[in-house]
Design a protein around this motif. Structure first.
Motif, short mmCIF file in Angstrom:
data_model
loop_
_atom_site.label_atom_id
_atom_site.label_comp_id
_atom_site.label_asym_id
_atom_site.label_seq_id
_atom_site.Cartn_x
_atom_site.Cartn_y
_atom_site.Cartn_z
N ALA A 237 -11.60 -10.79 0.92
CA ALA A 237 -12.56 -9.95 1.65
C ALA A 237 -11.91 -8.63 2.06
N GLU A 238 -10.72 -8.70 2.62
CA GLU A 238 -10.02 -7.49 3.06
C GLU A 238 -9.61 -6.64 1.87
N PHE A 239 -9.18 -7.31 0.78
CA PHE A 239 -8.80 -6.59 -0.45
C PHE A 239 -9.96 -5.75 -0.96
N TYR A 240 -11.13 -6.39 -1.11
CA TYR A 240 -12.29 -5.68 -1.68
C TYR A 240 -12.81 -4.60 -0.72
N GLN A 241 -12.73 -4.86 0.55
CA GLN A 241 -13.19 -3.86 1.52
C GLN A 241 -12.34 -2.59 1.42
N LEU A 242 -11.02 -2.78 1.25
CA LEU A 242 -10.13 -1.63 1.16
C LEU A 242 -10.31 -0.89 -0.15
N ILE A 243 -10.32 -1.61 -1.25
CA ILE A 243 -10.32 -0.93 -2.55
C ILE A 243 -11.67 -0.28 -2.86
N LYS A 244 -12.75 -0.84 -2.35
CA LYS A 244 -14.06 -0.21 -2.56
C LYS A 244 -14.13 1.19 -1.95
N GLY A 245 -13.38 1.39 -0.90
CA GLY A 245 -13.42 2.68 -0.23
C GLY A 245 -12.50 3.73 -0.82
N CYS A 246 -11.67 3.34 -1.81
CA CYS A 246 -10.69 4.32 -2.30
C CYS A 246 -10.54 4.36 -3.82
N TYR A 247 -11.19 3.46 -4.57
CA TYR A 247 -10.93 3.42 -6.02
C TYR A 247 -11.38 4.68 -6.74
N GLN A 248 -12.34 5.40 -6.16
CA GLN A 248 -12.82 6.63 -6.80
C GLN A 248 -11.87 7.81 -6.58
N LYS A 249 -10.84 7.60 -5.78
CA LYS A 249 -9.90 8.68 -5.46
C LYS A 249 -8.68 8.71 -6.38
N ASN A 250 -8.47 7.59 -7.11
CA ASN A 250 -7.23 7.49 -7.89
C ASN A 250 -7.46 6.61 -9.11
#
Length: 419
Positions: A237-250
Motif C-alpha cells: 500500500a505504501e509502495f504504490y501510494q509513493l510511486i503513483k505520485g512520482c512515476y511521471q517525473k522520472n
C-alpha cells in the motif's frame, strides 16, 4: 623436483617438531620473537585473536595516513604512478578473521576506506588504483559484517554508519558504494525497518523540476531508496501510494512502477504505465521501457512490436534489433514500408551519420551508400569505407577523395589520407 625438495624439507621439520620438548620449543620461539617482531605479532593474533597493542579506528587511520605522508611531495600530493602498498592491512585483517576476531577486520577496512576517501584530493588517481582500493575496502567491510552474523541490534551501528556516509556524500563519486553496502548487510526485516527509519527525515515532499538537476537528482535518489525498502518489506500500500505520485517525473521510476505492477500480476495496468512513459519522456530515455513493452507486444501486438523495434534501432543502433525486425516482416512489407521509414529517420541523424551508410551496405544499396558517404564530406568516412567503395566505384571515389585531400595536403594530419 622442487615439489620433492619441499616435501622432504617439510618431512624433516615435522620430524624435529615431533621429538622437541615443550620447553625446547618455547626457548626457540622466545629467541625468534626477539629477532622477528612480526612473527611475535602473528603468533599473538593467531592464538589470542588480539594484537599485542590494542588499536582502535583512529589508531589504524593514523598509521595509514603516515603511509601517505611518507611518499607524498612537499605539497602533500602523491603523483601519478606512486602507489601505497596496502597489503599489510589486508593481511592483518585476514589474520584477525582466521583467529575469530572478525570485527577487528571490519575496523581495519573501515579505517582503510575512510583514509582513502579523505585523501582522494591529494593523489593523482588517473589509473584508478586508490578508487579500486576504496571499493575493495567497502566490499571487505560488508563481507566481514555479514560473516560476523551479528544480531539486529548489533548491526544497527553499521547500518547507521553506511547511511551517514551516504548522506555525507564526500566525495560524491563514492556515494553509490555506501548504498551498495547497505543493500549487502540489510537482510532481515528489522535491518530494513531501521534503515527506513533513518531515511524518513530525508524524503522529499515534492520532486523539484528536472531543470534544477542537483535537487531533482537528490530527491529521486531518496525516493528510489524508499521504494527499494518498501518493496523488500512488501509494504504494498505504501509502495504504490509513493510511486503513483512520482512515476511521471522520472523514466526509471516509471519503469519501476510498470515492473512492480507486472510482478503483482497487473499486466494491463503495467503496459498502460509503460506506454504512458513513452509519451512523457524524451526518446533517448525510453530504451528500457521499450524493451520492457516488447515482452508483451511480441506475442499479442505484432504491429506495436515492430514499431518498438524501429524505435530501438533508430535510437540505439543495435543491429540485433534490425535483425529481429527484418525477420518478422515479409519481404514486401520490409521493402515498401519498414526500410523507407528507417532510411528517413536515420537520414536526420546528425551524430552517428555513418549508421545510414551501414544500413545501405547491409541492404546491398551500394550507390546510395556511396552518395551518403560523399555527402558526409569526411576523410575519416572515406578511409573507413575504402574497401567497400574503392574498387567498385574508383573514378567517383577518387574524385570525391581528391576534393577533400587538397585542404589537408600541406599539413601533417593530411598525409595518411594523401597516401
Amino acid at each position: 623436483e622442487n615439489i620433492i625438495k619441499k616435501s622432504k624439507t617439510e618431512d624433516k621439520s615435522e620430524a624435529i617438531l615431533d621429538r622437541l620438548s615443550l620447553n625446547e620449543l618455547k626457548e626457540f620461539l622466545k629467541v625468534e620473537f626477539n629477532n622477528n617482531p612480526a612473527l611475535k605479532e602473528n603468533f599473538i593474533i593467531y592464538f589470542s585473536g588480539k594484537s599485542s597493542k590494542e588499536r582502535n579506528l583512529l589508531d589504524y587511520k593514523k598509521e595509514i595516513n603516515q603511509s601517505y605522508r611518507e611518499i607524498s611531495d612537499r605539497h602533500g600530493f602523491i603523483k601519478y604512478g606512486i602507489n601505497i602498498d596496502f597489503f599489510e592491512y589486508h593481511d592483518l585483517a585476514d589474520r584477525f578473521e582466521k583467529a575469530g576476531n572478525i570485527l577487528e577486520a571490519v575496523t581495519i577496512f573501515q579505517a582503510l576506506s575512510e583514509v582513502v576517501a579523505e585523501n582522494m584530493d591529494n593523489v593523482d588517481d588517473s589509473d584508478g588504483y586508490y578508487g579500486d582500493e576504496f571499493v575493495s575496502s567497502i566490499d571487505n567491510m560488508t563481507h566481514y559484517i555479514t560473516k560476523a552474523e551479528l544480531k539486529s541490534g548489533e548491526k544497527k551501528k553499521f547500518i547507521k554508519y553506511f547511511f551517514d556516509k551516504y548522506v555525507e556524500n564526500n566525495p560524491d563519486y563514492f556515494r553509490e558504494y555506501y548504498g551498495y553496502a547497505l543493500r549487502e548487510i540489510c537482510h532481515l526485516d528489522d535491518d530494513l525497518k531501521y534503515w527506513k527509519e533513518l531515511l524518513e527525515p530525508y524524503l522529499p515532499k515534492t520532486i523539484p523540476d528536472s531543470n534544477h538537476w542537483s535537487n531533482y537528482y537528490e530527491a529521486i535518489e531518496w525516493i528510489r531508496m524508499q521504494l527499494h525498502l518498501l518493496d523488500l518489506l512488501n509494504e504494498k500500500a505504501e509502495f504504490y501510494q509513493l510511486i503513483k505520485g512520482c512515476y511521471q517525473k522520472n523514466h526509471e521510476l516509471c519503469l519501476y512502477y510498470a515492473s512492480r505492477l507486472a510482478k503483482d500480476g497487473q499486466n494491463k495496468a503495467s503496459v498502460k504505465v509503460a506506454e504512458e512513459g513513452l509519451t512523457i519522456f524524451p526518446a533517448h530515455l525510453t530504451k528500457d521501457i521499450l524493451k520492457f513493452l516488447n515482452q508483451y507486444y511480441k506475442k499479442d501486438f505484432p504491429e506495436k512490436y515492430k514499431e518498438n523495434l524501429v524505435n530501438l534501432f533508430v535510437q540505439e543502433r543495435d543491429w540485433n534489433d534490425y535483425e529481429k525486425l527484418k525477420e518478422i516482416c515479409s519481404k514486401e512489407e520490409w521493402k515498401e514500408q519498414i526500410l523507407p521509414i528507417l532510411i528517413e529517420r536515420l537520414s536526420k541523424d546528425t551524430i552517428g551519420r555513418n549508421i545510414l551508410i551501414d544500413l545501405y551496405i547491409k541492404e546491398n544499396m551500394l550507390q546510395q551508400a556511396l552518395q551518403r558517404a560523399i555527402s558526409n564530406e569526411s576523410l575519416f568516412t572515406f578511409s573507413f569505407y575504402y574497401q567497400v567503395f574503392a574498387e567498385k566505384y574508383p573514378a567517383i571515389y577518387f574524385h570525391a577523395y581528391q576534393e577533400l585531400i587538397i585542404p589537408f595536403a600541406d599539413s601533417r594530419m593530411g598525409r595518411p589520407h594523401y597516401r
